[in-house]
Design a protein around this motif. Structure first.
Motif, PDB file in Angstrom:
ATOM      1  N   TYR A  54       0.879  -1.356  -0.119  1.00 49.40           N
ATOM      2  CA  TYR A  54      -0.206  -0.191  -0.083  1.00 49.40           C
ATOM      3  C   TYR A  54       0.746   1.118   0.019  1.00 49.40           C
ATOM      4  CZ  TYR A  54      -3.259   3.672   1.618  1.00 49.40           C
ATOM      5  OH  TYR A  54      -3.965   4.793   1.837  1.00 49.40           O
ATOM      6  N   LEU A  55       1.742   1.364   0.785  1.00 50.71           N
ATOM      7  CA  LEU A  55       2.775   2.328   1.060  1.00 50.71           C
ATOM      8  C   LEU A  55       3.553   2.737  -0.295  1.00 50.71           C
ATOM      9  CD1 LEU A  55       3.898   1.990   4.637  1.00 50.71           C
ATOM     10  CD2 LEU A  55       2.334   3.618   3.710  1.00 50.71           C
ATOM     11  N   THR A  56       3.982   1.415  -0.878  1.00 49.06           N
ATOM     12  CA  THR A  56       4.671   1.613  -2.104  1.00 49.06           C
ATOM     13  C   THR A  56       3.643   2.339  -3.403  1.00 49.06           C
ATOM     14  OG1 THR A  56       6.024  -0.039  -1.611  1.00 49.06           O
ATOM     15  CG2 THR A  56       6.130   0.426  -3.804  1.00 49.06           C
ATOM     16  N   LEU A  57       2.687   1.874  -3.241  1.00 47.72           N
ATOM     17  CA  LEU A  57       1.709   2.115  -4.238  1.00 47.72           C
ATOM     18  C   LEU A  57       1.417   3.770  -4.036  1.00 47.72           C
ATOM     19  CD1 LEU A  57      -0.904  -0.520  -4.615  1.00 47.72           C
ATOM     20  CD2 LEU A  57       0.212   0.751  -6.446  1.00 47.72           C
ATOM     21  N   GLU A  58       1.167   4.127  -2.877  1.00 48.55           N
ATOM     22  CA  GLU A  58       0.914   5.695  -2.592  1.00 48.55           C
ATOM     23  C   GLU A  58       2.174   6.442  -3.078  1.00 48.55           C
ATOM     24  OE1 GLU A  58      -1.577   7.514  -0.800  1.00 48.55           O
ATOM     25  OE2 GLU A  58      -2.476   5.189  -1.695  1.00 48.55           O
ATOM     26  N   GLU A  59       3.430   5.912  -2.927  1.00 49.44           N
ATOM     27  CA  GLU A  59       4.568   6.685  -3.351  1.00 49.44           C
ATOM     28  C   GLU A  59       4.667   6.751  -4.960  1.00 49.44           C
ATOM     29  OE1 GLU A  59       6.791   8.490  -1.636  1.00 49.44           O
ATOM     30  OE2 GLU A  59       5.629   8.147   0.141  1.00 49.44           O
ATOM     31  N   LEU A  60       4.397   5.622  -5.481  1.00 41.33           N
ATOM     32  CA  LEU A  60       4.077   5.632  -6.809  1.00 41.33           C
ATOM     33  C   LEU A  60       3.249   6.446  -7.629  1.00 41.33           C
ATOM     34  CD1 LEU A  60       4.872   1.738  -7.670  1.00 41.33           C
ATOM     35  CD2 LEU A  60       6.283   3.330  -8.042  1.00 41.33           C
ATOM     36  N   HIS A  61       2.254   6.521  -7.005  1.00 37.42           N
ATOM     37  CA  HIS A  61       1.134   7.473  -7.325  1.00 37.42           C
ATOM     38  C   HIS A  61       1.645   8.955  -7.681  1.00 37.42           C
ATOM     39  CE1 HIS A  61      -2.225   4.915  -7.967  1.00 37.42           C
ATOM     40  NE2 HIS A  61      -1.972   4.390  -6.781  1.00 37.42           N
ATOM     41  N   GLN A  62       2.601   9.212  -6.657  1.00 34.35           N
ATOM     42  CA  GLN A  62       3.014  10.590  -6.845  1.00 34.35           C
ATOM     43  C   GLN A  62       3.973  10.945  -7.900  1.00 34.35           C
ATOM     44  OE1 GLN A  62       4.465  11.379  -2.808  1.00 34.35           O
ATOM     45  NE2 GLN A  62       2.542  10.648  -1.699  1.00 34.35           N
ATOM     46  N   LEU A  63       4.625   9.951  -8.232  1.00 39.30           N
ATOM     47  CA  LEU A  63       5.404  10.068  -9.661  1.00 39.30           C
ATOM     48  C   LEU A  63       4.837  10.279 -10.747  1.00 39.30           C
ATOM     49  CD1 LEU A  63       7.785   6.986  -8.507  1.00 39.30           C
ATOM     50  CD2 LEU A  63       8.342   9.668  -8.186  1.00 39.30           C
ATOM     51  N   SER A  64       5.415  11.055 -11.602  1.00 35.79           N
ATOM     52  CA  SER A  64       4.960  11.329 -12.945  1.00 35.79           C
ATOM     53  C   SER A  64       5.050   9.961 -13.777  1.00 35.79           C
ATOM     54  CB  SER A  64       5.746  12.506 -13.673  1.00 35.79           C
ATOM     55  OG  SER A  64       7.074  12.162 -13.783  1.00 35.79           O
ATOM     56  N   ASP A  65       4.296   9.778 -14.842  1.00 43.05           N
ATOM     57  CA  ASP A  65       4.301   8.363 -15.601  1.00 43.05           C
ATOM     58  C   ASP A  65       5.708   8.350 -16.383  1.00 43.05           C
ATOM     59  OD1 ASP A  65       1.967   7.759 -14.901  1.00 43.05           O
ATOM     60  OD2 ASP A  65       1.113   8.571 -16.479  1.00 43.05           O
ATOM     61  N   ASP A  66       6.425   9.320 -16.491  1.00 47.32           N
ATOM     62  CA  ASP A  66       7.909   9.320 -17.166  1.00 47.32           C
ATOM     63  C   ASP A  66       9.126   9.088 -16.259  1.00 47.32           C
ATOM     64  OD1 ASP A  66       7.816  11.662 -16.361  1.00 47.32           O
ATOM     65  OD2 ASP A  66       8.745  12.794 -17.939  1.00 47.32           O
ATOM     66  N   THR A  67       8.817   8.988 -15.069  1.00 48.81           N
ATOM     67  CA  THR A  67       9.924   8.785 -13.976  1.00 48.81           C
ATOM     68  C   THR A  67      10.423   7.495 -14.206  1.00 48.81           C
ATOM     69  OG1 THR A  67       8.824  10.291 -12.529  1.00 48.81           O
ATOM     70  CG2 THR A  67      10.221   8.845 -11.544  1.00 48.81           C
ATOM     71  N   ASN A  68      11.889   7.399 -14.199  1.00 49.79           N
ATOM     72  CA  ASN A  68      12.549   6.211 -14.218  1.00 49.79           C
ATOM     73  C   ASN A  68      12.246   5.474 -12.622  1.00 49.79           C
ATOM     74  OD1 ASN A  68      13.588   6.233 -16.598  1.00 49.79           O
ATOM     75  ND2 ASN A  68      15.524   7.033 -16.012  1.00 49.79           N
ATOM     76  N   LEU A  76      15.582  -1.572 -13.996  1.00 49.44           N
ATOM     77  CA  LEU A  76      14.644  -0.292 -14.625  1.00 49.44           C
ATOM     78  C   LEU A  76      13.349  -1.010 -14.983  1.00 49.44           C
ATOM     79  CD1 LEU A  76      14.438   2.595 -15.297  1.00 49.44           C
ATOM     80  CD2 LEU A  76      15.347   1.916 -17.497  1.00 49.44           C
ATOM     81  N   GLU A  77      12.206  -0.620 -14.424  1.00 49.46           N
ATOM     82  CA  GLU A  77      10.874  -1.127 -14.858  1.00 49.46           C
ATOM     83  C   GLU A  77       9.887   0.099 -15.088  1.00 49.46           C
ATOM     84  OE1 GLU A  77       9.476  -4.020 -15.452  1.00 49.46           O
ATOM     85  OE2 GLU A  77      11.014  -5.450 -14.468  1.00 49.46           O
ATOM     86  N   PRO A  78       9.127   0.142 -15.893  1.00 49.42           N
ATOM     87  CA  PRO A  78       8.120   1.019 -16.354  1.00 49.42           C
ATOM     88  C   PRO A  78       7.217   1.365 -15.140  1.00 49.42           C
ATOM     89  CG  PRO A  78       7.950  -0.396 -18.150  1.00 49.42           C
ATOM     90  CD  PRO A  78       8.995  -0.989 -17.037  1.00 49.42           C
ATOM     91  N   LYS A  79       6.823   2.543 -14.677  1.00 47.75           N
ATOM     92  CA  LYS A  79       6.099   2.633 -13.440  1.00 47.75           C
ATOM     93  C   LYS A  79       4.628   1.755 -13.527  1.00 47.75           C
ATOM     94  CE  LYS A  79       3.056   6.213 -11.289  1.00 47.75           C
ATOM     95  NZ  LYS A  79       2.904   7.624 -11.394  1.00 47.75           N
ATOM     96  N   PRO A  80       3.868   1.633 -14.783  1.00 46.15           N
ATOM     97  CA  PRO A  80       2.722   0.855 -14.759  1.00 46.15           C
ATOM     98  C   PRO A  80       3.103  -0.699 -14.153  1.00 46.15           C
ATOM     99  CG  PRO A  80       2.767   2.261 -16.631  1.00 46.15           C
ATOM    100  CD  PRO A  80       4.289   2.472 -15.842  1.00 46.15           C
ATOM    101  N   VAL A  81       4.316  -1.172 -14.731  1.00 46.40           N
ATOM    102  CA  VAL A  81       4.517  -2.512 -14.350  1.00 46.40           C
ATOM    103  C   VAL A  81       4.757  -2.556 -12.755  1.00 46.40           C
ATOM    104  CG1 VAL A  81       6.318  -4.364 -14.412  1.00 46.40           C
ATOM    105  CG2 VAL A  81       5.546  -2.952 -16.416  1.00 46.40           C
ATOM    106  N   LEU A  82       5.347  -1.664 -12.099  1.00 46.12           N
ATOM    107  CA  LEU A  82       5.555  -1.783 -10.778  1.00 46.12           C
ATOM    108  C   LEU A  82       4.225  -1.711 -10.099  1.00 46.12           C
ATOM    109  CD1 LEU A  82       8.964   0.230 -10.048  1.00 46.12           C
ATOM    110  CD2 LEU A  82       8.387  -2.255 -10.050  1.00 46.12           C
TER     111      LEU A  82
END
Length: 129
Positions: free
Chosen positions: A42-56, A67-73
């Motif tokens: 849950y916490l990891t998802l919360e942090e990922l939501h805050q990142l822009s889609d083009d962030t490594n 290196l993985e695309p944000k949607p995969v993570l």
């Protein structure tokens, strides 16, 4: 003769109680672990939501980062969250079943001790030694 039967019944009930207590503790530990996994996802998802889609974004695999695309993570973390929730629900069912079994064994022990008050005295004298 009746004393031996009651002692045997007591030992069986005691063994069952010890077995159920161990299983219950195991289920509680598993639930705690799954709660931790759920919270991390849950916490990891919360942090990922805050990142822009083009962030490594990087995924840890052992000591290596890939290196993985944000949607995969995000999909992986959402799946971990769902898996944890379903495991917790299953463990909760197991916990409730074991608690019912414990109550039944406790009732059996109570009934046995009420039937043979002398057995209670013998048990108490054995535990004092």
């Amino acid at each position: 003769m009746a004393d031996e039967v009651n002692k045997t019944a007591f030992l069986e009930i005691q063994g069952r109680m010890i077995e159920l207590t161990g299983k219950l503790k195991q289920v509680q530990n598993q639930m705690r672990n799954k709660e931790g996994e759920k919270k991390r996802a849950y916490l990891t998802l919360e942090e990922l939501h805050q990142l822009s889609d083009d962030t490594n974004t990087y995924k840890s695999i052992g000591r290596t980062f890939v290196l993985e695309p944000k949607p995969v993570l995000m999909n992986e973390q959402e799946q971990k969250l769902k898996d944890s929730e379903s495991a917790i629900a299953s463990l909760q069912t197991s916990k409730e079943y074991l608690e019912k079994q414990m109550a039944e064994v406790e009732n059996n022990l109570r009934e046995l001790l009420q039937q043979d008050p002398g057995l209670a005295r013998q048990i108490m004298s054995m535990s004092v030694m």
